[in-house]
Design a protein around this motif. Structure first.
Motif, PDB file in Angstrom:
ATOM      1  N   LEU A 223       0.241  12.795   6.147  1.00 34.32           N
ATOM      2  CA  LEU A 223      -1.223  12.532   5.963  1.00 34.32           C
ATOM      3  C   LEU A 223      -1.588  11.629   4.740  1.00 34.32           C
ATOM      4  N   TYR A 224      -0.930  12.021   3.477  1.00 37.59           N
ATOM      5  CA  TYR A 224      -1.645  11.665   2.277  1.00 37.59           C
ATOM      6  C   TYR A 224      -0.344  11.126   1.395  1.00 37.59           C
ATOM      7  N   CYS A 225       1.147  11.215   1.778  1.00 39.21           N
ATOM      8  CA  CYS A 225       1.681  10.801   0.834  1.00 39.21           C
ATOM      9  C   CYS A 225       1.920   9.066   0.868  1.00 39.21           C
ATOM     10  N   PRO A 226       1.470   8.556   2.198  1.00 36.72           N
ATOM     11  CA  PRO A 226       1.384   7.024   2.235  1.00 36.72           C
ATOM     12  C   PRO A 226       0.351   6.454   1.163  1.00 36.72           C
ATOM     13  N   TYR A 227      -0.646   7.367   0.850  1.00 37.12           N
ATOM     14  CA  TYR A 227      -1.675   6.889  -0.387  1.00 37.12           C
ATOM     15  C   TYR A 227      -1.111   7.005  -1.724  1.00 37.12           C
ATOM     16  N   CYS A 228      -0.482   8.000  -1.809  1.00 34.81           N
ATOM     17  CA  CYS A 228       0.336   8.221  -3.061  1.00 34.81           C
ATOM     18  C   CYS A 228       1.363   7.186  -3.252  1.00 34.81           C
ATOM     19  N   ARG A 229       2.005   6.511  -2.151  1.00 32.23           N
ATOM     20  CA  ARG A 229       2.783   5.458  -2.308  1.00 32.23           C
ATOM     21  C   ARG A 229       2.137   4.178  -2.375  1.00 32.23           C
ATOM     22  N   GLY A 230       0.818   4.181  -2.197  1.00 35.10           N
ATOM     23  CA  GLY A 230       0.296   2.683  -2.383  1.00 35.10           C
ATOM     24  C   GLY A 230       0.128   2.003  -0.897  1.00 35.10           C
ATOM     25  N   LEU A 231       0.087   2.604   0.063  1.00 34.62           N
ATOM     26  CA  LEU A 231       0.032   2.316   1.468  1.00 34.62           C
ATOM     27  C   LEU A 231      -1.023   3.058   2.387  1.00 34.62           C
ATOM     28  N   PRO A 232      -2.357   2.590   1.736  1.00 34.18           N
ATOM     29  CA  PRO A 232      -3.564   3.507   2.364  1.00 34.18           C
ATOM     30  C   PRO A 232      -3.700   3.201   3.662  1.00 34.18           C
ATOM     31  N   THR A 233      -3.190   2.039   4.099  1.00 39.51           N
ATOM     32  CA  THR A 233      -3.751   1.581   5.450  1.00 39.51           C
ATOM     33  C   THR A 233      -2.441   1.695   6.621  1.00 39.51           C
ATOM     34  N   VAL A 234      -1.396   2.209   6.248  1.00 33.18           N
ATOM     35  CA  VAL A 234      -0.309   2.424   7.130  1.00 33.18           C
ATOM     36  C   VAL A 234      -0.568   4.154   7.523  1.00 33.18           C
ATOM     37  N   LYS A 235      -0.494   4.032   8.941  1.00 29.22           N
ATOM     38  CA  LYS A 235      -0.596   5.408   9.414  1.00 29.22           C
ATOM     39  C   LYS A 235       0.831   6.128   9.974  1.00 29.22           C
ATOM     40  N   PRO A 236       0.807   7.187  10.051  1.00 25.33           N
ATOM     41  CA  PRO A 236       2.226   7.772  10.441  1.00 25.33           C
ATOM     42  C   PRO A 236       2.661   7.384  11.845  1.00 25.33           C
ATOM     43  N   CYS A 237       3.832   7.273  11.940  1.00 27.38           N
ATOM     44  CA  CYS A 237       4.668   6.950  13.232  1.00 27.38           C
ATOM     45  C   CYS A 237       4.193   8.184  14.209  1.00 27.38           C
ATOM     46  N   ASN A 238       4.092   7.596  15.451  1.00 28.05           N
ATOM     47  CA  ASN A 238       3.695   8.730  16.448  1.00 28.05           C
ATOM     48  C   ASN A 238       4.916   9.729  16.756  1.00 28.05           C
ATOM     49  N   ASN A 239       6.147   9.361  16.643  1.00 23.17           N
ATOM     50  CA  ASN A 239       7.207  10.195  17.054  1.00 23.17           C
ATOM     51  C   ASN A 239       7.359  11.234  15.716  1.00 23.17           C
ATOM     52  N   TYR A 240       7.009  10.634  14.628  1.00 26.97           N
ATOM     53  CA  TYR A 240       7.119  11.434  13.171  1.00 26.97           C
ATOM     54  C   TYR A 240       6.030  12.586  13.371  1.00 26.97           C
ATOM     55  N   CYS A 241       4.556  12.061  13.859  1.00 26.63           N
ATOM     56  CA  CYS A 241       3.598  12.991  14.043  1.00 26.63           C
ATOM     57  C   CYS A 241       4.027  14.131  14.855  1.00 26.63           C
ATOM     58  N   LEU A 242       4.675  13.806  16.048  1.00 26.89           N
ATOM     59  CA  LEU A 242       4.990  14.751  17.171  1.00 26.89           C
ATOM     60  C   LEU A 242       5.759  15.880  16.529  1.00 26.89           C
ATOM     61  N   ASN A 243       7.090  15.490  15.868  1.00 28.73           N
ATOM     62  CA  ASN A 243       7.873  16.613  15.170  1.00 28.73           C
ATOM     63  C   ASN A 243       7.074  17.380  14.217  1.00 28.73           C
ATOM     64  N   VAL A 244       6.165  16.942  13.569  1.00 31.30           N
ATOM     65  CA  VAL A 244       5.199  17.579  12.444  1.00 31.30           C
ATOM     66  C   VAL A 244       4.455  18.741  13.310  1.00 31.30           C
ATOM     67  N   ASP A 380      -4.625  10.589  18.680  1.00 30.04           N
ATOM     68  CA  ASP A 380      -5.765  10.161  18.283  1.00 30.04           C
ATOM     69  C   ASP A 380      -5.464   9.219  17.304  1.00 30.04           C
ATOM     70  N   GLU A 381      -6.227   7.983  17.403  1.00 28.70           N
ATOM     71  CA  GLU A 381      -6.090   6.871  16.520  1.00 28.70           C
ATOM     72  C   GLU A 381      -6.517   7.055  15.269  1.00 28.70           C
ATOM     73  N   GLN A 382      -7.020   7.911  14.678  1.00 31.59           N
ATOM     74  CA  GLN A 382      -7.404   8.067  13.505  1.00 31.59           C
ATOM     75  C   GLN A 382      -6.257   8.803  12.822  1.00 31.59           C
ATOM     76  N   VAL A 383      -5.236   9.517  13.587  1.00 30.27           N
ATOM     77  CA  VAL A 383      -4.053  10.107  12.823  1.00 30.27           C
ATOM     78  C   VAL A 383      -2.936   9.494  12.737  1.00 30.27           C
ATOM     79  N   THR A 384      -2.645   8.693  14.017  1.00 31.42           N
ATOM     80  CA  THR A 384      -1.485   8.057  13.914  1.00 31.42           C
ATOM     81  C   THR A 384      -1.396   6.433  14.176  1.00 31.42           C
TER      82      THR A 384
END
Length: 526
Positions: A223-244, A380-384
């Motif tokens: 959820l938040y490492c994209p922000y730390c990497r300077g990618l605040p608009t990039v959301k998690p991949c769907n399959n990545y979310c499913l495994n988490v 949820d489009e707000q998640v992935t």
């Protein structure tokens, strides 16, 4: 160089951007140790925020299931309680108008009947068959005195009289039929409401998740490492979310098998409530059925009295004052017709059929809820980024396709989960307790489906414990656990629905016949 980071992470719906200077990421413990916008303190705070967001996501996603059981339990309970109140009020009104003072002097017999029915419904330790047998025995004692006012009966003598209830069948076949109908209807109604209670409690408890440290790390990374990497608009991949989510909700997924069996059993009992175990069709005419039994007793009063005198002995004559009472003082022949509007046809503003139809639709939607929970959250489009975006999404390291395969459901299948460190050797004891609760309730529902009331001492499929026995006779119910939907048995075309008057040997049967015909006609007009 600068990177964009969310100003405050209290809510994903309220995002403001501020800029932090990029620094080396060797201090990071969760996010990739590359150039980053996050300090160690920020990473810790974002980890806690991801935990809160995950808990809220699960809570919001399970809202439908929880509210279904909460609202429907309230509605069913309100309906059943009001149905009993209406039936008792209707019987009291009918019998006051039909039998007058005779009923009022003996009304506690009927009041006790409804008190015990209510106590059973609310979970009291009541054996329905024994309670109904006791009701008819007490009614026989009272009526036997009324039809033989010229005699004085001691308590011992009346106890002897009650022993002839089954042998003489003074009330005809009404007690047997009513016992079958009441027993199976109340077993089904009480068990169904208990099932709604268990479903409500399990859904409420399981939806309050407590993520493990391994889960919190995975959530932060997603959820938040994209922000730390300077990618605040990039959301998690769907399959990545499913495994988490499959790793974080592994124990919840293990609930699914028992949950589905529980829902199936609830649906089967619901079908019984619509058909042969319909408590509304039993309680609505119970006053007329009891009155029909009283009519049978009156018609056979001389034969019953003769056989009782033969078995219990000749009673002593009553004092002259009692034996000289006239018929009008012992038997009130006046009858005032009912206004049909006085008798409600529904309770709690609805009917059982409408309630059952509604709950069946909701229960079907809740099947497989716990195993599909990860998919619901990740949809949820707000998640992935969604399943259609496979390249421009966060894969846990950078913006690119997520390559690992999706894990299967359940705890044991998470042994190789690439995102969440899951200890498959330590099942969640709290979830196991909920599985056990569902298993016990499912067994109760299976027995209620077959008309049996069993209090389980364990979770085996064997019926142990004590209860109210079976509401099934002959071919009325199928074999135990043989879930075959049956239709309600047809109503006998010549069923007598009567309001009759208590009498003594001196009362004219012609008078009783007039009342009988009047009541049959009135019942048809309702």
């Amino acid at each position: 160089k600068k990177c964009c980071l969310r100003k405050h992470v209290a809510s994903k719906h309220n995002i403001s951007n501020i800029f932090f200077v990029v620094i080396p990421g060797e201090h990071l413990r969760i996010c990739p140790q590359e150039y980053t916008c996050c300090t160690s303190e920020m990473e810790d705070k974002l980890s806690q925020q991801s935990k809160l967001e995950f808990e809220n996501l699960v809570d919001e996603t399970s809202h439908f299931v929880r509210t279904t059981f909460v609202s429907r339990h309230k509605k069913f309970d309100e309906f059943f309680r009001e149905l009993l109140e209406n039936a008792e009020r209707s019987l009291n009104d009918m019998f006051v108008r039909t039998y007058g003072m005779l009923y009022m002097q003996n009304s506690e017999v009927f009041q006790d009947l409804f008190t015990e029915l209510k106590r059973y419904y609310t979970g009291g330790n009541v054996n329905l068959e024994e309670m109904l047998n006791d009701f008819w025995a007490r009614l026989l004692e009272r009526m036997f005195q009324l039809i033989n006012p010229q005699y004085h009966f001691t308590e011992d003598y009346l106890e002897c009289v009650s022993k002839y209830t089954d042998q003489l069948k003074p009330f005809g076949d009404v007690p047997r039929k009513l016992k079958v109908q009441v027993t199976r209807a109340f077993i089904a109604a009480r068990t169904f409401v208990q099932g709604l209670t268990v479903g409500r409690e399990v859904a409420n408890r399981v939806s309050k998740v407590s993520p493990t440290p391994g889960c919190i790390r995975a959530l932060m990374k997603m959820l938040y490492c994209p922000y730390c990497r300077g990618l605040p608009t990039v959301k998690p991949c769907n399959n990545y979310c499913l495994n988490v989510m499959k790793g974080c909700l592994a124990n919840q997924a293990d609930l699914d098998t028992e949950w589905n069996l529980f829902i199936d059993a609830m649906l089967l009992v619901a079908e019984r409530l619509e058909g042969p175990f319909n408590i509304e069709s039993v309680m609505d005419p119970i006053d007329v059925k009891i009155s029909e039994a009283i009519m049978n007793m009156q018609e056979n009063s001389m034969q019953v009295s003769a056989k009782v005198f033969q078995g219990c002995g000749q009673p002593k004559p009553a004092p002259a004052l009692r034996s000289s009472r006239s018929v009008p003082e012992n038997f009130n022949t006046r009858f005032r017709p009912y206004n049909p509007e006085e008798r409600p046809t529904t309770a709690a503003g609805t009917s059982l059929d409408r309630l059952v139809t509604d709950i069946k639709e909701k229960l079907k939607l809740s099947k497989k809820f716990w195993s599909t929970l990860p998919y619901t959250v990740c949809k949820d489009e707000q998640v992935t980024a969604g399943p259609s975006i496979e390249e421009d999404c966060w894969n846990g390291h950078t913006k690119a396709r997520y390559l690992p395969e999706i894990m299967n459901d359940g705890l044991t299948n998470q042994i190789n989960n690439p995102e969440v460190d899951v200890d498959i050797t330590r099942p969640d004891t709290f979830i196991r307790q909920q599985i056990m609760a569902l298993r016990v309730m499912t067994n109760k529902l299976k027995n209620a489906y077959n008309g049996n009331d069993v209090n389980f001492q364990d979770t085996s499929d064997e019926t142990s414990g004590s209860g109210s026995g079976s509401g099934c006779t002959d071919d009325i119910c199928p074999t135990e656990f043989d879930f075959i939907t049956t239709e309600a048995p047809p109503v006998d075309s010549d069923r007598r629905e009567v309001e009759a008057s208590a009498t003594q040997p001196g009362c004219s049967l012609q008078t009783l016949f007039v009342i009988f015909i009047t009541l049959v006609l009135q019942r048809q007009w309702r």
